[in-house]
Design a protein around this motif. Structure first.
Motif, PDB file in Angstrom:
ATOM      1  N   GLY A  20       0.826  -1.205   0.000  1.00 55.89           N
ATOM      2  CA  GLY A  20       0.000   0.000   0.000  1.00 55.89           C
ATOM      3  C   GLY A  20       0.856   1.248   0.000  1.00 55.89           C
ATOM      4  O   GLY A  20       2.043   1.211  -0.301  1.00 55.89           O
ATOM      5  N   PRO A  21       0.248   2.364   0.368  1.00 48.66           N
ATOM      6  CA  PRO A  21       0.963   3.640   0.322  1.00 48.66           C
ATOM      7  C   PRO A  21       2.038   3.746   1.398  1.00 48.66           C
ATOM      8  O   PRO A  21       1.981   3.073   2.422  1.00 48.66           O
ATOM      9  CB  PRO A  21      -0.142   4.663   0.586  1.00 48.66           C
ATOM     10  N   THR A  22       2.986   4.615   1.146  1.00 55.67           N
ATOM     11  CA  THR A  22       4.012   4.907   2.144  1.00 55.67           C
ATOM     12  C   THR A  22       3.619   6.193   2.868  1.00 55.67           C
ATOM     13  O   THR A  22       2.906   7.035   2.311  1.00 55.67           O
ATOM     14  CB  THR A  22       5.397   5.076   1.488  1.00 55.67           C
ATOM     15  N   ILE A  24       3.596   9.903   4.179  1.00 59.46           N
ATOM     16  CA  ILE A  24       4.046  11.186   3.633  1.00 59.46           C
ATOM     17  C   ILE A  24       4.471  12.041   4.816  1.00 59.46           C
ATOM     18  O   ILE A  24       3.730  12.175   5.788  1.00 59.46           O
ATOM     19  CB  ILE A  24       2.901  11.870   2.868  1.00 59.46           C
ATOM     20  N   TYR A 135      -1.232   9.682   5.593  1.00 62.27           N
ATOM     21  CA  TYR A 135      -1.484   8.762   4.484  1.00 62.27           C
ATOM     22  C   TYR A 135      -2.555   9.368   3.593  1.00 62.27           C
ATOM     23  O   TYR A 135      -3.501   9.989   4.087  1.00 62.27           O
ATOM     24  CB  TYR A 135      -1.944   7.391   4.985  1.00 62.27           C
ATOM     25  N   ARG A 136      -2.398   9.173   2.308  1.00 62.12           N
ATOM     26  CA  ARG A 136      -3.352   9.707   1.341  1.00 62.12           C
ATOM     27  C   ARG A 136      -4.773   9.214   1.624  1.00 62.12           C
ATOM     28  O   ARG A 136      -4.972   8.213   2.317  1.00 62.12           O
ATOM     29  CB  ARG A 136      -2.935   9.340  -0.072  1.00 62.12           C
ATOM     30  N   THR A 139      -6.092   4.617   0.063  1.00 65.68           N
ATOM     31  CA  THR A 139      -4.882   3.829   0.291  1.00 65.68           C
ATOM     32  C   THR A 139      -4.758   2.630  -0.649  1.00 65.68           C
ATOM     33  O   THR A 139      -3.886   1.795  -0.455  1.00 65.68           O
ATOM     34  CB  THR A 139      -4.810   3.358   1.758  1.00 65.68           C
ATOM     35  N   ASN A 141      -3.932   0.784  -4.374  1.00 68.42           N
ATOM     36  CA  ASN A 141      -2.764   0.928  -5.247  1.00 68.42           C
ATOM     37  C   ASN A 141      -3.002   1.886  -6.406  1.00 68.42           C
ATOM     38  O   ASN A 141      -2.045   2.351  -7.018  1.00 68.42           O
ATOM     39  CB  ASN A 141      -2.335  -0.436  -5.790  1.00 68.42           C
ATOM     40  N   GLU A 142      -4.248   2.197  -6.737  1.00 63.46           N
ATOM     41  CA  GLU A 142      -4.581   3.085  -7.855  1.00 63.46           C
ATOM     42  C   GLU A 142      -5.549   4.171  -7.380  1.00 63.46           C
ATOM     43  O   GLU A 142      -6.707   4.202  -7.786  1.00 63.46           O
ATOM     44  CB  GLU A 142      -5.224   2.270  -8.991  1.00 63.46           C
ATOM     45  N   PRO A 143      -5.090   5.096  -6.533  1.00 64.67           N
ATOM     46  CA  PRO A 143      -6.017   6.109  -6.015  1.00 64.67           C
ATOM     47  C   PRO A 143      -6.419   7.123  -7.090  1.00 64.67           C
ATOM     48  O   PRO A 143      -5.626   7.416  -7.990  1.00 64.67           O
ATOM     49  CB  PRO A 143      -5.205   6.799  -4.917  1.00 64.67           C
ATOM     50  N   ASN A 148      -4.890  11.064  -4.007  1.00 64.09           N
ATOM     51  CA  ASN A 148      -3.557  10.468  -4.117  1.00 64.09           C
ATOM     52  C   ASN A 148      -2.553  11.187  -3.214  1.00 64.09           C
ATOM     53  O   ASN A 148      -2.904  12.110  -2.473  1.00 64.09           O
ATOM     54  CB  ASN A 148      -3.096  10.426  -5.578  1.00 64.09           C
ATOM     55  N   ASP A 149      -1.305  10.773  -3.281  1.00 67.48           N
ATOM     56  CA  ASP A 149      -0.240  11.361  -2.453  1.00 67.48           C
ATOM     57  C   ASP A 149      -0.117  12.868  -2.668  1.00 67.48           C
ATOM     58  O   ASP A 149       0.014  13.626  -1.702  1.00 67.48           O
ATOM     59  CB  ASP A 149       1.109  10.704  -2.745  1.00 67.48           C
TER      60      ASP A 149
END
Length: 174
Positions: A20-22, A24, A135-136, A139, A141-143, A148-149
């Protein structure tokens, strides 16, 4: 054998491709022409954000300025965020809190922790730091673009910078 090795390599790498996301990281600061104690008198109250942040209409808080306190911040543009106070250290001029309940209309972020500190600035006055991790909003994989981030980073950066400018204006009386 090559096919078997290729399949083995794919299986080993698949978890890395599916994460998932990292987090920020956000880190903003400002120098205010006042002693830390004077800045803390304005900004050190967990329920006082609406007194100096230009984007906030109102704040409702439970409990005083003690760990475990909760607040709802209402944005002037609409939307409410719920936050919980994790740490308050008046002697060190430090507050830390986290989002308790996301509201993607108010902020395109699914979770965050923020820390606010005040310290003497090297050239006089106060150095106010506001930083954290978030976190965006989506979360997966394709926000979508609005969750998104980049959208999360831009919204939180704007929120922190607006707040720091509002605090400076309030404390310095300008």
């Amino acid at each position: 054998m090559k096919k078997l090795l290729g399949l083995f390599a794919l299986l080993i790498c698949a978890p890395a491709l599916a994460h998932g996301p990292t987090p920020i990281k956000i880190d903003e600061s400002i120098v205010i022409a006042a002693e830390p104690k004077a800045v803390w008198a304005v900004a050190g109250k967990f329920d006082g954000l609406a007194n100096w942040h230009p984007d906030i209409q109102s704040v409702k808080a439970t409990a005083a300025d003690a760990a475990g306190a909760e607040r709802e911040i209402v944005f002037k543009k609409g939307g409410v965020l719920k936050e919980g106070l994790d740490e308050v250290d008046a002697g060190s001029f430090k507050l830390s809190w986290r989002m308790s309940d996301p509201n993607l209309d108010a902020m395109p972020v699914s979770s965050y922790t923020l820390t606010f500190t005040i310290e003497p600035a090297p050239a006089g006055g106060s150095l106010v730091k506001w930083y954290g991790r978030l976190y965006r909003g989506d979360t997966s994989n394709e926000p979508p673009e609005n969750l998104n981030d980049d959208a999360a980073r831009a919204a939180m950066t704007s929120f922190l910078l607006d707040g720091l400018q509002g605090l400076k204006k309030k404390v310095e009386g300008k």
